[in-house]
Design an enzyme around this catalytic site. Sequence first.
Site, PDB file in Angstrom:
ATOM      1  N   TYR A 131      50.821  73.992  19.527  1.00 29.18           N
ATOM      2  CA  TYR A 131      49.373  73.824  19.707  1.00 29.18           C
ATOM      3  C   TYR A 131      48.647  74.605  18.607  1.00 29.18           C
ATOM      4  O   TYR A 131      48.590  75.835  18.639  1.00 29.18           O
ATOM      5  CB  TYR A 131      49.012  74.333  21.098  1.00 29.18           C
ATOM      6  CG  TYR A 131      47.590  74.150  21.548  1.00 29.18           C
ATOM      7  CD1 TYR A 131      46.644  73.490  20.781  1.00 29.18           C
ATOM      8  CD2 TYR A 131      47.182  74.629  22.782  1.00 29.18           C
ATOM      9  CE1 TYR A 131      45.344  73.321  21.223  1.00 29.18           C
ATOM     10  CE2 TYR A 131      45.892  74.468  23.247  1.00 29.18           C
ATOM     11  CZ  TYR A 131      44.976  73.821  22.451  1.00 29.18           C
ATOM     12  OH  TYR A 131      43.685  73.672  22.898  1.00 29.18           O
ATOM     13  N   LYS A 159      50.240  69.486  17.894  1.00 23.60           N
ATOM     14  CA  LYS A 159      48.855  69.134  18.241  1.00 23.60           C
ATOM     15  C   LYS A 159      47.971  69.730  17.164  1.00 23.60           C
ATOM     16  O   LYS A 159      47.803  70.955  17.113  1.00 23.60           O
ATOM     17  CB  LYS A 159      48.540  69.739  19.618  1.00 23.60           C
ATOM     18  CG  LYS A 159      47.147  69.501  20.173  1.00 23.60           C
ATOM     19  CD  LYS A 159      47.068  70.195  21.553  1.00 23.60           C
ATOM     20  CE  LYS A 159      45.823  69.860  22.355  1.00 23.60           C
ATOM     21  NZ  LYS A 159      44.594  70.388  21.790  1.00 23.60           N
TER      22      LYS A 159
END
Lengths: 297, 297
Positions: A131, A159
């Site tokens: 992330y 991500k």
Amino acid sequence: MFSGLSAFPLTPMNESGIDEAAFARLIDRLVAAGVDSIGALGSTGSYAYLNRAEREQVTQLAVAQAGKVPVIVGIGALRTRDVLDAAEDAQKAGASGVLLAPMSYQKLSEDEVFGLFDSVTRHLSVPLCVYDNPTTTHFEFSDELHGRIAQLPNVRSIKIPGVPVEPEAAKARVDRLRALIPSHVTIGVSGDVLAATGLNAGCDAWYSVIGGLFPRTALAITRAAQSGDVHQAMRLSERLQPLWELFGQYGGSLRVMAAAAELQGLTESPCLPLPLKALDGPGKQKLATLLEALELT
Amino acid sequence: MFSGLSAFPLTPMNESGIDEAAFARLIDRLVAAGVDSIGALGSTGSYAYLNRAEREQVTQLAVAQAGKVPVIVGIGALRTRDVLDAAEDAQKAGASGVLLAPMSYQKLSEDEVFGLFDSVTRHLSVPLCVYDNPTTTHFEFSDELHGRIAQLPNVRSIKIPGVPVEPEAAKARVDRLRALIPSHVTIGVSGDVLAATGLNAGCDAWYSVIGGLFPRTALAITRAAQSGDVHQAMRLSERLQPLWELFGQYGGSLRVMAAAAELQGLTESPCLPLPLKALDGPGKQKLATLLEALELT
């Protein structure tokens, strides 16, 4: 699990605890709409503000309510020890995957962030999504670091915080990252404003904030892009321009989406952990008008 | 308590827990040197990485070991609820004062930060120091907000992140803030590089990182400035220029001071919570040479 629309719901709460009924309602909407995965305890799910027991509680609820839809669970924490605990708890509670942001208080070095992902991926039995969210972590991944981390066991997706606005630059950005990572690692765009651009540029997934509350609206954009209809994806996204502007104006998507959930009667008010406050006053009024005009679902 | 030298020690720890013996040794050095107060669980004390029980444990140790020296305890947390718990725990454990930084994951608004300080100060029975540290909190206080918060009950000091390098600009900056706050609220400088400049510019206190490990060195600077000997204060600070450069080079003071504590045999190695890593390799070698040359005590 790490492709298509991954919808990130709020975790409705107040100072006394988690609003389980409201959270279940949100998950039900996602399942009914047919999202590809659910991202519980993302930034939108306020994972950073919850203690270990609460994170377990939310994970169990999400997994139970999601049925066959895979649930990705955020396991970030300031300390490696707490990330390892969260990973273990998430796996025990039935998470299909985990999402890890390098949260920081002291600004982290590349070496420290690599060390974190190295420790955590060794202890996993489910796939992990890296992330990358500099707005909240204050850590900027280099593509080279992404490349190194993507080689670690169990890493299956990244991500990314967005892509350049220009379609060609967006494609070049995605291609550059793709060239540095194994083929089994997908790339997902977040930053809803740039989601259509990112999907059109070749991102495999959209890790979506609006998808957590308005899954049909986010699915329409996702499915258009997936079918190769780049213009329709852009049109559907550009229609939401007034919403993107509110995100920009009110310090990101969280406070706006919390107010939207309140306005739609999906959560009580307040639904965010203090000191955070949902959009209120004239901003909330403007949002109410806008939600009606845009017919978000 | 909120004037003179406030020394901020490391909290030595590893993945198994707090190193109580090493922490007690650090506190003993501060008491023996005669610091004016001890800042336990500051950023240097890694408060953000510890759980509630560990923070209680560290506070109790600090208070027991500090004898008559007042102990200021960091109570920051991402969530207001956890700040209130930390405040209660600190008071019960005998803290003389508390220190509160508006930690963030989602970037905070002025209104949210004011709300936090408003809630917390209502529940206090000991004085509070507002901890303004944009490097770790990513929140920039305006002077106007400092003025509003300084009016709240129990607020007695503001820990500012530094002052301009130029003495006249530094004095103007301190004077400007002073004009906005009640006279019972002191101003303390942090950012050790600028401490002498800040004290010379009229700051009442130095919230000091090096003071936590080298209290005599920090006291010499403080006492020179307090006695009005601005040149001696500057000379003593400039002598430490190679240390300030290491702070700049290695992302702040924490990793350098942790390595210094290890080198001096005051703590085990590692002594920081993962993912953080103390200075190592050639940097640590350079620090070892420098510690010897500067004769820090």
